[in-house]
Scaffold this motif. Structure first.
Motif, PDB file in Angstrom:
ATOM      1  N   ILE A 165       0.850  -1.196   0.000  1.00  0.00           N
ATOM      2  CA  ILE A 165       0.000   0.000   0.000  1.00  0.00           C
ATOM      3  C   ILE A 165       0.882   1.240   0.000  1.00  0.00           C
ATOM      4  O   ILE A 165       1.902   1.289   0.699  1.00  0.00           O
ATOM      5  N   ILE A 166       0.480   2.251  -0.782  1.00  0.00           N
ATOM      6  CA  ILE A 166       1.140   3.556  -0.758  1.00  0.00           C
ATOM      7  C   ILE A 166       0.146   4.566  -0.177  1.00  0.00           C
ATOM      8  O   ILE A 166      -0.964   4.718  -0.691  1.00  0.00           O
ATOM      9  N   VAL A 167       0.546   5.214   0.898  1.00  0.00           N
ATOM     10  CA  VAL A 167      -0.277   6.259   1.503  1.00  0.00           C
ATOM     11  C   VAL A 167       0.332   7.606   1.142  1.00  0.00           C
ATOM     12  O   VAL A 167       1.463   7.916   1.531  1.00  0.00           O
ATOM     13  N   TRP A 168      -0.414   8.408   0.400  1.00  0.00           N
ATOM     14  CA  TRP A 168       0.053   9.732  -0.019  1.00  0.00           C
ATOM     15  C   TRP A 168      -0.410  10.766   1.022  1.00  0.00           C
ATOM     16  O   TRP A 168      -1.522  11.276   0.955  1.00  0.00           O
ATOM     17  N   ALA A 169       0.449  11.070   1.969  1.00  0.00           N
ATOM     18  CA  ALA A 169       0.181  12.130   2.954  1.00  0.00           C
ATOM     19  C   ALA A 169       0.837  13.411   2.434  1.00  0.00           C
ATOM     20  O   ALA A 169       1.692  14.010   3.092  1.00  0.00           O
ATOM     21  N   THR A 170       0.422  13.808   1.244  1.00  0.00           N
ATOM     22  CA  THR A 170       1.099  14.867   0.500  1.00  0.00           C
ATOM     23  C   THR A 170       0.340  16.182   0.460  1.00  0.00           C
ATOM     24  O   THR A 170       0.649  17.063  -0.342  1.00  0.00           O
ATOM     25  N   GLY A 171      -0.629  16.310   1.336  1.00  0.00           N
ATOM     26  CA  GLY A 171      -1.243  17.616   1.510  1.00  0.00           C
ATOM     27  C   GLY A 171      -2.376  17.944   0.566  1.00  0.00           C
ATOM     28  O   GLY A 171      -2.892  17.091  -0.167  1.00  0.00           O
ATOM     29  N   PHE A 172      -2.730  19.222   0.576  1.00  0.00           N
ATOM     30  CA  PHE A 172      -3.897  19.719  -0.137  1.00  0.00           C
ATOM     31  C   PHE A 172      -3.566  21.050  -0.802  1.00  0.00           C
ATOM     32  O   PHE A 172      -2.568  21.689  -0.474  1.00  0.00           O
TER      33      PHE A 172
END
Length: 366
Positions: free
Chosen positions: A274-281
């Motif tokens: 799994i890749i979790v993109w905690a890359t903002g908004f």
């Protein structure tokens, strides 16, 4: 069609704060909210996020924040917002998804499907939650596992026993690692080395961080988040992940994504499930495009050296939850400043109308 003094778009913390202060100032307005229920973006947060994990997220003017306990944030905050709307009789209309805002001979027209509202001023409080940002990397469309952004985070149990790649250098990435490292095999990657904060986050430190964001907005640059300049801190619930080495083993960004994992810059391969993109908004402001508020440097310049909420390109427009006010602490203050900005602009419009002899454009406050 009657002309309102103001329209507020968004009924999250900043929008409700603006509406509260507009009402106190006697400004005729409505609040248009895209959600079916009260609660702003908080109603869409993951179930595992509790009020213990957040700080004064629901503080509203003239009201106390919910108690910090084990209550789910996506339940406690919406309940608080709903009660606040009722208590103060705020003029919220929902669900209304605004398509765009246009200028019609000096009057702002807010359009949502077949409905529209005409107004002299506008307070935009749409935040960022509806605009998740995921950077593009070669091969990402070939990945056969799951790819999730923060908005899709289903809670830690979904990841139990999996190998999880967490992408991002902000607070969300740190929180995800804190929850996942004890139950899953995690890998953390960021574009830049994380900056950890070891001292207490005092009000003075918070003001200094906000000032850095204000500088960008004052220059007409796209805003960065307040969190991006505060540095990262570990909360007590993340100490177990620290003990397991989840933060010490951070790696620089991979060069590409393959069906079963990622390829590092040195050519080695990392298998992940799994890749979790905690890359903002990004700011949710596409509906304002017809007003041409963006400057040549890509951002919307605000008044008062970036400390205000008035768009320099069009003083009829107030932006809250944008730039330095895009934080739970800054939202209340921004709502008050925006309401004051609306009243100031209405007074100016009324004065201009009287001088030009066109009373139809004058504000009802005149």
């Amino acid at each position: 069609m009657s002309i309102l003094d103001s329209v507020v778009i968004g009924a999250g913390q900043a929008g409700l704060s603006a509406s509260y202060h507009l009402q106190r100032l006697g400004v005729e307005h409505v609040v248009l909210d895209a959600n079916v229920h009260p609660g702003g973006a908080w109603q869409h947060r993951w179930d595992a996020l509790t009020m213990r994990d957040v700080h004064r997220v629901a503080e509203l003017p003239g009201d106390d924040a919910p108690v910090h306990d084990d209550a789910r944030a996506n339940i406690a905050v919406p309940q608080t917002f709903a009660a606040y709307e009722r208590e103060h009789d705020l003029p919220v209309i929902r669900p209304v998804h605004v398509d765009d805002v246009r200028d019609d001979d000096g009057i702002l027209v807010v359009r949502a499907g077949e409905r529209s509202w005409r107004s002299r001023t506008l307070v935009n409080a749409t935040g960022t939650w509806t605009q998740p940002f995921v950077p593009h990397y070669p091969g990402m469309e070939t990945f056969v596992g799951e790819q999730l952004h923060t908005v899709d985070y289903p809670g830690p149990e979904h990841f139990r026993g999996k190998r999880v790649l967490v992408v991002g250098g902000g607070a969300s990435a740190v929180q995800f690692l804190g929850a996942l490292a004890p139950i899953a095999d995690t890998v953390w990657v960021t574009r830049r080395p994380p900056v950890w904060r070891t001292d207490d986050f005092t009000p003075e430190a918070g003001a200094a961080a906000v000032a850095l964001v204000e500088q960008r907005v004052a220059q007409g640059l796209p805003p960065e988040s307040v969190v991006s300049v505060t540095g990262l801190m570990l909360r007590p619930q993340e100490r177990e992940a620290e003990r397991l080495g989840a933060y010490a083993a951070r790696r620089p960004m991979f060069s590409s994504i393959e069906p079963d994992g990622v390829r590092w810059a040195d050519g080695s391969f990392e298998a992940v499930d799994i890749i979790v993109w905690a890359t903002g908004f990004r700011p949710a402001i596409a509906h304002l495009a017809p007003l041409r508020l963006r400057g040549p440097r890509g951002g919307i310049q605000l008044d008062r050296g970036g400390r205000g909420t008035t768009a320099v390109a069009d003083p009829r427009i107030q932006l809250v939850g944008y730039g330095p006010s895009a934080s739970t602490i800054g939202a209340n203050r921004a709502g008050r400043i925006a309401a004051t900005g609306v009243r100031r602009q209405l007074s100016q419009l009324a004065a201009d109308s009287a001088a030009s002899g066109t009373p139809s454009q004058a504000s009802s406050m005149a």
